[in-house]
Design a protein around this motif. Structure first.
Motif, PDB file in Angstrom:
ATOM      1  N   ALA A 313       0.825  -1.208   0.000  1.00 13.21           N
ATOM      2  CA  ALA A 313       0.000   0.000   0.000  1.00 13.21           C
ATOM      3  C   ALA A 313       0.855   1.253   0.000  1.00 13.21           C
ATOM      4  O   ALA A 313       0.552   2.245  -0.687  1.00 13.21           O
ATOM      5  N   ALA A 314       1.937   1.245   0.769  1.00 10.73           N
ATOM      6  CA  ALA A 314       2.836   2.397   0.803  1.00 10.73           C
ATOM      7  C   ALA A 314       3.496   2.608  -0.561  1.00 10.73           C
ATOM      8  O   ALA A 314       3.675   3.754  -1.005  1.00 10.73           O
ATOM      9  N   GLU A 315       3.872   1.516  -1.219  1.00  9.52           N
ATOM     10  CA  GLU A 315       4.506   1.637  -2.535  1.00  9.52           C
ATOM     11  C   GLU A 315       3.535   2.195  -3.578  1.00  9.52           C
ATOM     12  O   GLU A 315       3.940   2.956  -4.471  1.00  9.52           O
ATOM     13  N   ALA A 316       2.261   1.798  -3.468  1.00  8.12           N
ATOM     14  CA  ALA A 316       1.286   2.167  -4.502  1.00  8.12           C
ATOM     15  C   ALA A 316       0.658   3.524  -4.269  1.00  8.12           C
ATOM     16  O   ALA A 316       0.092   4.114  -5.190  1.00  8.12           O
ATOM     17  N   SER A 317       0.769   4.048  -3.052  1.00 10.65           N
ATOM     18  CA  SER A 317       0.083   5.303  -2.737  1.00 10.65           C
ATOM     19  C   SER A 317       0.694   6.470  -3.505  1.00 10.65           C
ATOM     20  O   SER A 317       1.905   6.682  -3.484  1.00 10.65           O
ATOM     21  N   PRO A 318      -0.138   7.284  -4.159  1.00 10.18           N
ATOM     22  CA  PRO A 318       0.399   8.455  -4.880  1.00 10.18           C
ATOM     23  C   PRO A 318       0.711   9.628  -3.942  1.00 10.18           C
ATOM     24  O   PRO A 318       1.426  10.553  -4.322  1.00 10.18           O
ATOM     25  N   ALA A 319       0.161   9.602  -2.739  1.00  4.62           N
ATOM     26  CA  ALA A 319       0.368  10.711  -1.800  1.00  4.62           C
ATOM     27  C   ALA A 319       1.679  10.508  -1.049  1.00  4.62           C
ATOM     28  O   ALA A 319       1.769   9.667  -0.156  1.00  4.62           O
ATOM     29  N   ALA A 339      18.924   1.947   7.384  1.00  2.53           N
ATOM     30  CA  ALA A 339      18.305   1.687   6.086  1.00  2.53           C
ATOM     31  C   ALA A 339      16.913   2.286   6.108  1.00  2.53           C
ATOM     32  O   ALA A 339      16.243   2.297   7.148  1.00  2.53           O
ATOM     33  N   SER A 340      16.455   2.772   4.936  1.00  6.81           N
ATOM     34  CA  SER A 340      15.159   3.436   4.870  1.00  6.81           C
ATOM     35  C   SER A 340      14.503   3.151   3.529  1.00  6.81           C
ATOM     36  O   SER A 340      15.149   3.220   2.481  1.00  6.81           O
ATOM     37  N   SER A 341      13.202   2.800   3.569  1.00 10.84           N
ATOM     38  CA  SER A 341      12.460   2.565   2.329  1.00 10.84           C
ATOM     39  C   SER A 341      10.981   2.411   2.638  1.00 10.84           C
ATOM     40  O   SER A 341      10.608   1.888   3.697  1.00 10.84           O
ATOM     41  N   ARG A 342      10.111   2.829   1.708  1.00  9.95           N
ATOM     42  CA  ARG A 342       8.687   2.527   1.836  1.00  9.95           C
ATOM     43  C   ARG A 342       8.394   1.109   1.375  1.00  9.95           C
ATOM     44  O   ARG A 342       7.281   0.604   1.552  1.00  9.95           O
ATOM     45  N   LYS A 343       9.375   0.462   0.775  1.00 13.73           N
ATOM     46  CA  LYS A 343       9.193  -0.901   0.284  1.00 13.73           C
ATOM     47  C   LYS A 343       9.302  -1.956   1.386  1.00 13.73           C
ATOM     48  O   LYS A 343       8.936  -3.112   1.173  1.00 13.73           O
ATOM     49  N   SER A 365      14.087  -8.676  10.354  1.00 18.86           N
ATOM     50  CA  SER A 365      14.453  -8.573   8.936  1.00 18.86           C
ATOM     51  C   SER A 365      13.589  -7.524   8.255  1.00 18.86           C
ATOM     52  O   SER A 365      12.397  -7.396   8.542  1.00 18.86           O
ATOM     53  N   PHE A 366      14.221  -6.784   7.319  1.00 16.74           N
ATOM     54  CA  PHE A 366      13.559  -5.760   6.522  1.00 16.74           C
ATOM     55  C   PHE A 366      13.871  -6.059   5.057  1.00 16.74           C
ATOM     56  O   PHE A 366      15.039  -6.178   4.690  1.00 16.74           O
ATOM     57  N   TYR A 367      12.819  -6.137   4.225  1.00 15.93           N
ATOM     58  CA  TYR A 367      13.061  -6.549   2.842  1.00 15.93           C
ATOM     59  C   TYR A 367      11.895  -6.117   1.963  1.00 15.93           C
ATOM     60  O   TYR A 367      10.753  -5.968   2.420  1.00 15.93           O
ATOM     61  N   PRO A 368      12.139  -5.932   0.656  1.00 14.77           N
ATOM     62  CA  PRO A 368      11.066  -5.589  -0.280  1.00 14.77           C
ATOM     63  C   PRO A 368      10.339  -6.855  -0.731  1.00 14.77           C
ATOM     64  O   PRO A 368      10.807  -7.979  -0.509  1.00 14.77           O
ATOM     65  N   LYS A 369       9.217  -6.657  -1.399  1.00 15.34           N
ATOM     66  CA  LYS A 369       8.454  -7.808  -1.886  1.00 15.34           C
ATOM     67  C   LYS A 369       9.268  -8.643  -2.862  1.00 15.34           C
ATOM     68  O   LYS A 369       9.051  -9.849  -3.001  1.00 15.34           O
TER      69      LYS A 369
END
Length: 802
Positions: A313-319, A339-343, A365-369
């Motif tokens: 949802a964070a990745e897809a949000s346009p706002a 480390a920092s990411s909306r992913k 653990s922190f990781y993208p899809k």
């Protein structure tokens, strides 16, 4: 037995037992004496007073910190913000430097490791790219990037606690601050540095930090930011080197001081942050996320703190507007990364340990899809497993969290946080798969990088000077952890795996400084790791090794050990003199190659002259008959045809026992004392084995003996067998059984480079070879141009026109 083991009757030994003098008189030379050239090489000479530094009040002879050991303390209070669009960090740090040394300091040195991304840096100007025959796509992209982008610290401004500017000098990757007045023992100095830092695109420029953006047509366009070496940090001032001011050239990693950190990280509002330390404002999370985090402390399986759906949802949000500030605190650490990411998807589970301060460590653990399903299944569990194993071998983990973050950095470590790269493969249809190698690679790199939290993030060795002290020791424990994860894990650490490197030409000793190492992986990782594995399993044994290794870790936790402290501790704790081992494995490029040259079955020659004659005659008759005599059979000789030419010597031979020999034997038997008469009744088999050291590296000789009754045994001959002659030795073994064959290093546990000379009698080595392929064909432009022909079209033109 006569076909496999050579039996030699030692007449000299029998002579001694029959009454020969105990020693002989040396012949005295009457002429001038000429000095002979010796070949003696003392592989067992001691390091003390020769190569190792003299013990001091700071580091004593036992390998422990001395009663006046000291090290500096450096505390950091940092505010940093991430500009996602410009890929830039902007920060202000206040540093408090405590001088615990006995020296007055007139200046401070700081590390600016990111300066290696300056176009004119020493690292860039001395960078090599391999051979002259190829130019890779990655190298072209890197060169292009440096035409338009330049890294390193910008906008540096340094002020004292009074707000006044402090003069400073930048020397490539180092910065010197000249103090207003010298800093005495026990005094502190506080100052502030403002800076900006453009982050590199890691997949293009390389390095241990930076960013990765997912911009392919099927990707979401978001980025992962990994921040390391991102703020000016104090260089080390130590008792053994003073200021550690070697420039950063890219290989030798970062030697740092311990301190306390308070860090505020401002990032886009929809980002998740992972960082060194403990989160000080957990209310930055939603109520549901805080509840999951609390539940994960006692969970049997990893729990999603930020779920895949929330990350999507964070990745897809346009706002995407606004920022949030995450605050972390860390005590007694030597570095800080984040480390920092909306992913980021975030999962966690608690790991129980025997510690009053941290009875539960949060493995996270922190990781993208794009890292799923590999990371969901194994990352956090690999973190937890690493803590369990390393706690057994070294010290109890002293921090509240241990984190694994996926991003563009293949593998790198910092206190409480690690960067790890492996992901599944995406097909053209968007499907995800992964290989067995990728799965093992993920588990292995997480074990390795989390293991670095112990070595060198806690046992704080000098990585730039002696890389093996963190990489080698950590790779050794990684091997133990991998084999405790799965007995069939494809781990690196078996002695046989290091042979190819050990016999190669492009080698330098393990003790070589980091930036001069030729084959970094083998020299800093594999060889010292293998050496320690052999030391544990073959030379010291697990009980002695494990106790000594743990004592080393406990002695030097949160302190700064040198190799000599490690060597001395291992010897002091175990009671073993290991100078020969350190000399061979860490100071030389010798390899292991022990050849079993001969095996001799020794027997006493009988004192009865008749028995001696029978044995001598038997040996003579076992010898092959002259080929000429064989071919002359049927031709009558003179001695056969004419009896008048025969005499006493034709009726006897050299094996005939004379009356004088009988009398001499009887006299010797009567004169022999009781001990010699008892020795003459000795009936056990005495075997003498001759070994040669063809590789130069002295090692224990592990010898498998195969007996005629079908049994076998392994005898372990200590390395000290080589102390008087490091090139060739003869060793003796006594047994009532009959030996059939023998083999050196039967379990392949010493890294012996040539197994062809390990067996006696020498065995035939089986080998499968492929059928030789057909020879290369010449060029065929017609085929390569996709032309098609018919049989008629291949006829000569003249014939075709008829």
């Amino acid at each position: 037995m006569m076909t496999t083991i050579r039996r030699v009757l030692l007449a000299g030994l029998a002579f001694s037992l029959l009454g020969a003098p105990a020693h002989a008189h040396a012949q005295v030379s009457q002429g001038p004496v000429q000095q002979t050239v010796g070949t003696f090489d003392d592989k067992f000479r001691q390091f003390e007073g020769e190569d190792w530094p003299t013990p001091t009040e700071y580091r004593n002879a036992s390998g422990a910190p001395g009663h006046r050991y000291w090290q500096q303390q450096v505390d950091y209070d940092i505010d940093v913000s991430l500009d996602e669009a410009r890929r830039t960090l902007t920060g202000v740090e206040t540093i408090t430097y405590a001088n615990n040394s006995p020296d007055r300091l007139g200046y401070l040195w700081l590390l600016l490791d990111q300066q290696n991304y300056r176009r004119a840096s020493l690292a860039e100007r001395s960078r090599t790219v391999g051979d002259n025959t190829t130019l890779s796509v990655n190298e072209v992209l890197r060169v292009q990037r440096f035409q338009e982008w330049e890294g390193g610290f910008n906008d540096l401004k340094i002020t004292g606690s009074d707000g006044r500017d402090l003069p400073f000098t930048v020397t490539d990757s180092l910065l010197r601050i000249d103090l207003p007045q010298t800093l005495g023992t026990g005094e502190t100095f506080a100052f502030t540095i403002a800076f900006t830092l453009p982050l590199p695109e890691t997949n293009v420029v390389g390095g241990r930090s930076g960013y990765e953006c997912f911009t392919k047509e099927w990707e979401d366009g978001n980025c992962i930011f990994l921040a390391a070496q991102w703020f000016p940090r104090l260089a080390v001032y130590s008792d053994y080197e003073g200021w550690h001011n070697a420039q950063f050239l890219g290989s030798g990693e970062f030697t740092l001081e311990f301190g306390d950190y308070d860090v505020s990280i401002t990032v886009p509002a929809d980002h998740q942050v992972s960082a060194t330390g403990a989160l000080q404002n957990p209310d930055i999370l939603t109520a549901a996320q805080r509840e999951r985090l609390d539940r994960s402390r006692t969970a049997e399986e990893p729990v999603y703190i930020v779920t895949p759906a929330e990350a999507a949802a964070a990745e897809a949000s346009p706002a995407r507007s606004g920022t949030r500030t995450w605050t972390f605190a860390a005590e007694n650490v030597r570095d800080f990364a984040f480390a920092s990411s909306r992913k980021f998807i975030w999962d966690a589970m608690g790991v129980e340990q025997d510690s009053a301060e941290h009875p539960v460590v949060m493995a996270m653990s922190f990781y993208p899809k794009e890292a799923r399903p590999l990371w969901d299944a194994w990352s956090t569990k690999a973190v937890a497993h690493t803590l369990d194993v390393y706690n057994q071998f070294s010290i109890t983990y002293p921090y509240p969290t241990a984190q694994s973050v996926n991003g563009p950095v293949g593998g790198m470590e910092y206190p409480m946080i690690t960067f790890n790269g492996p992901r599944p493969l995406r097909g053209d249809d968007g499907s995800l798969t992964y290989t067995e190698r990728t799965k093992a690679g993920l588990i292995g790199v997480i074990i390795h990088e989390v293991g670095h939290t112990y070595f060198p993030m806690i046992i704080n060795s000098d990585e730039r000077q002696w890389t093996w002290m963190d990489e080698g020791l950590n790779s050794f424990l990684q091997y133990q952890a991998e084999k405790l994860w799965d007995a069939d894990f494809p781990a690196r650490g078996e002695p046989r795996q290091i042979v190819e490197y050990m016999i190669s030409e492009n080698q330098v000793p393990v003790m070589t400084q980091s930036d001069s190492i030729l084959q970094f992986g083998n020299n800093a990782y594999a060889k010292p790791s293998t050496a320690l594995n052999i030391l544990r399993e073959t030379i010291m044994g697990r009980e002695l090794f494990d106790r000594a290794f743990r004592e080393y870790a406990e002695r030097w936790a949160f302190k700064r050990p040198t190799p000599y402290d490690f060597f001395r501790t291992m010897e002091e704790s175990s009671g073993m003199d290991l100078d020969w081992f350190w000399r061979g494995w860490f100071y030389s490029t010798d390899h292991v190659d022990i050849s079993l040259d001969t095996v001799i079955a020794v027997a006493l020659e009988p004192t009865d002259p008749e028995a001696r004659a029978r044995l001598a005659r038997q040996r003579f008759e076992d010898e092959p008959v002259s080929r000429t005599v064989v071919n002359n059979r049927g031709i009558e000789t003179v001695a056969e045809a004419d009896p008048n030419v025969r005499d006493y010597y034709d009726e006897t031979d050299q094996f005939t026992v004379t009356a004088s020999q009988r009398r001499a034997a009887a006299t010797a038997q009567t004169a022999a004392d009781a001990d010699r008469r008892q020795a003459q009744t000795f009936e056990d088999n005495v075997y003498r084995f001759t070994f040669s050291n063809r590789g130069g590296l002295v090692m224990p000789v592990i010898l498998k003996l195969n007996w005629s009754d079908g049994s076998d045994e392994i005898v372990r001959i200590p390395a000290e067998v080589w102390r008087r002659n490091s090139q060739r030795v003869t060793w003796q073994h006594v047994s009532s059984r009959t030996l059939v064959s023998a083999e050196v290093d039967p379990l392949w546990e010493t890294g012996d480079a040539n197994r062809a000379n390990n067996a006696f009698p020498q065995s035939i080595t089986p080998s499968l070879v492929p059928l030789a392929p057909a020879g290369p064909s010449g060029p065929n432009r017609m085929r390569d141009d996709d032309r098609r022909v018919t049989p008629d079209s291949l006829r000569p033109r003249a014939a075709a026109s008829q």
